[in-house]
Motif scaffolding. Sequence first.
Motif, PDB file in Angstrom:
ATOM      1  N   ALA A  56     -44.916 -88.494  34.828  1.00 50.00           N
ATOM      2  CA  ALA A  56     -45.535 -87.430  34.036  1.00 50.00           C
ATOM      3  C   ALA A  56     -46.654 -88.036  33.208  1.00 50.00           C
ATOM      4  CB  ALA A  56     -44.509 -86.780  33.114  1.00 50.00           C
ATOM      5  N   PRO A  57     -47.829 -87.408  33.162  1.00 50.57           N
ATOM      6  CA  PRO A  57     -48.919 -87.955  32.346  1.00 50.57           C
ATOM      7  C   PRO A  57     -48.608 -87.807  30.866  1.00 50.57           C
ATOM      8  CG  PRO A  57     -49.501 -85.788  33.206  1.00 50.57           C
ATOM      9  CD  PRO A  57     -48.203 -86.153  33.840  1.00 50.57           C
ATOM     10  N   GLY A  58     -49.171 -88.705  30.066  1.00 43.86           N
ATOM     11  CA  GLY A  58     -48.992 -88.605  28.625  1.00 43.86           C
ATOM     12  C   GLY A  58     -48.258 -89.801  28.051  1.00 43.86           C
ATOM     13  N   ASP A  59     -48.198 -89.823  26.727  1.00 41.81           N
ATOM     14  CA  ASP A  59     -47.501 -90.875  25.987  1.00 41.81           C
ATOM     15  C   ASP A  59     -46.280 -90.267  25.316  1.00 41.81           C
ATOM     16  OD1 ASP A  59     -49.477 -92.881  26.543  1.00 41.81           O
ATOM     17  OD2 ASP A  59     -50.764 -91.943  25.027  1.00 41.81           O
ATOM     18  N   TYR A  60     -45.140 -90.964  25.409  1.00 41.90           N
ATOM     19  CA  TYR A  60     -43.879 -90.421  24.918  1.00 41.90           C
ATOM     20  C   TYR A  60     -43.141 -91.439  24.054  1.00 41.90           C
ATOM     21  CZ  TYR A  60     -44.923 -87.177  28.677  1.00 41.90           C
ATOM     22  OH  TYR A  60     -45.552 -86.276  29.504  1.00 41.90           O
ATOM     23  N   THR A  61     -42.490 -90.928  23.042  1.00 37.03           N
ATOM     24  CA  THR A  61     -41.593 -91.764  22.245  1.00 37.03           C
ATOM     25  C   THR A  61     -40.137 -91.544  22.644  1.00 37.03           C
ATOM     26  OG1 THR A  61     -41.446 -90.053  20.527  1.00 37.03           O
ATOM     27  CG2 THR A  61     -43.144 -91.746  20.259  1.00 37.03           C
ATOM     28  N   LEU A  62     -39.890 -90.473  23.415  1.00 39.82           N
ATOM     29  CA  LEU A  62     -38.529 -90.114  23.784  1.00 39.82           C
ATOM     30  C   LEU A  62     -38.485 -89.558  25.201  1.00 39.82           C
ATOM     31  CD1 LEU A  62     -35.527 -89.532  22.839  1.00 39.82           C
ATOM     32  CD2 LEU A  62     -36.348 -87.243  22.226  1.00 39.82           C
ATOM     33  N   VAL A  63     -37.534 -90.068  25.986  1.00 38.16           N
ATOM     34  CA  VAL A  63     -37.155 -89.460  27.266  1.00 38.16           C
ATOM     35  C   VAL A  63     -35.684 -89.096  27.126  1.00 38.16           C
ATOM     36  CG1 VAL A  63     -36.923 -89.765  29.754  1.00 38.16           C
ATOM     37  CG2 VAL A  63     -38.811 -90.873  28.541  1.00 38.16           C
ATOM     38  N   TYR A  64     -35.305 -87.909  27.597  1.00 32.20           N
ATOM     39  CA  TYR A  64     -33.901 -87.531  27.476  1.00 32.20           C
ATOM     40  C   TYR A  64     -33.406 -86.834  28.737  1.00 32.20           C
ATOM     41  CZ  TYR A  64     -35.547 -82.811  26.089  1.00 32.20           C
ATOM     42  OH  TYR A  64     -36.157 -81.578  26.038  1.00 32.20           O
ATOM     43  N   LEU A  65     -32.088 -86.978  28.950  1.00 30.27           N
ATOM     44  CA  LEU A  65     -31.436 -86.470  30.152  1.00 30.27           C
ATOM     45  C   LEU A  65     -30.042 -86.018  29.736  1.00 30.27           C
ATOM     46  CD1 LEU A  65     -31.314 -86.072  33.197  1.00 30.27           C
ATOM     47  CD2 LEU A  65     -30.951 -88.517  33.466  1.00 30.27           C
ATOM     48  N   VAL A  66     -29.836 -84.701  29.689  1.00 26.74           N
ATOM     49  CA  VAL A  66     -28.650 -84.163  29.027  1.00 26.74           C
ATOM     50  C   VAL A  66     -27.681 -83.500  30.009  1.00 26.74           C
ATOM     51  CG1 VAL A  66     -29.873 -83.833  26.852  1.00 26.74           C
ATOM     52  CG2 VAL A  66     -29.816 -81.970  28.513  1.00 26.74           C
ATOM     53  N   PHE A  67     -26.516 -83.147  29.486  1.00 29.46           N
ATOM     54  CA  PHE A  67     -25.485 -82.357  30.160  1.00 29.46           C
ATOM     55  C   PHE A  67     -25.089 -82.941  31.515  1.00 29.46           C
ATOM     56  CE2 PHE A  67     -23.157 -78.444  31.184  1.00 29.46           C
ATOM     57  CZ  PHE A  67     -22.610 -78.187  29.945  1.00 29.46           C
ATOM     58  N   ASN A  68     -24.893 -84.282  31.542  1.00 33.23           N
ATOM     59  CA  ASN A  68     -24.324 -84.980  32.706  1.00 33.23           C
ATOM     60  C   ASN A  68     -25.250 -85.071  33.910  1.00 33.23           C
ATOM     61  OD1 ASN A  68     -21.855 -84.994  31.194  1.00 33.23           O
ATOM     62  ND2 ASN A  68     -21.345 -82.974  32.019  1.00 33.23           N
ATOM     63  N   THR A  69     -26.517 -84.717  33.748  1.00 30.41           N
ATOM     64  CA  THR A  69     -27.374 -84.530  34.921  1.00 30.41           C
ATOM     65  C   THR A  69     -27.746 -85.836  35.606  1.00 30.41           C
ATOM     66  OG1 THR A  69     -28.256 -82.591  33.783  1.00 30.41           O
ATOM     67  CG2 THR A  69     -29.413 -83.285  35.744  1.00 30.41           C
ATOM     68  N   VAL A  70     -27.654 -86.977  34.925  1.00 29.31           N
ATOM     69  CA  VAL A  70     -27.922 -88.244  35.606  1.00 29.31           C
ATOM     70  C   VAL A  70     -26.967 -88.430  36.778  1.00 29.31           C
ATOM     71  CG1 VAL A  70     -26.415 -89.633  34.110  1.00 29.31           C
ATOM     72  CG2 VAL A  70     -28.365 -90.712  35.271  1.00 29.31           C
TER      73      VAL A  70
END
Length: 247
Positions: free
Chosen positions: A99-113
């Motif tokens: 994804a383009p852009g600069d991020y301080t946080l990546v998140y992956l919720v509700f068991n989806t990994v």
Amino acid sequence: MEQEDIWDADAARRYDTPGTGMFAPEVLGPAVDRLALLAGGGAALEFAIGTGRVAVPLAGRGVPVTGIELSRPMVEQLRTKADEATIPVIIGDMATTAAPGDYTLVYLVFNTVANLLTQTEQVECFRNAARHLGPGGRFVIELWVPELRKLPPGQPAVVCQSEPGYILLDTYDTLRQHVVSHHFHFDGTKQAELFRTPHRYIWPAELDLMAQLAGFELESRHADWDGAEFTAESRSHVSVYRIPPSQ
């Protein structure tokens, strides 16, 4: 069962349950509060953004949110709540898509990994998160703890939830660390509706090793979004991984 086939238009249409289940304020509110804090004034990237259950209220808190999502029908449902300018979404899988852009946080919720069905894909998901973050950036995962203690020897299935109109049955393949969740919905008729989702379950220690391989260190682990202590009896966890700050 391919993920694209599972999360089709019918699944997307049924996914949102405003005010109840995973959309209940007591479930969703603490997650959004914690993620807004962890973003630290920067932008957030959600892997498997789905219909925007978390992204929409998080963006409403002033956190710029971008998403990656494999299912086009789920994104179409998201678009009924927020347009592309408000929450941009890139179509693709969370293990490889950028994804383009600069991020301080990546998140992956509700068991989806656990929707990634091989260890290799799960490791690549961590590496993909790391590619989107600079020093000090965080990757947050919400995940259940495998409940194999409930599985008697020789029995491959366990009832996880039973209530009027709904039964959740999990079947295990312990050799491959696979579990298939069978969601049975029924009413007063003779017919029942079945929705199945396959997963590869991950132990917390294995998850930590995946993080280490991608250059993360474990910053914190709690039993829930409110910060409850994680113990041997905890059924799930919220783990925060961080790219070490530059020296």
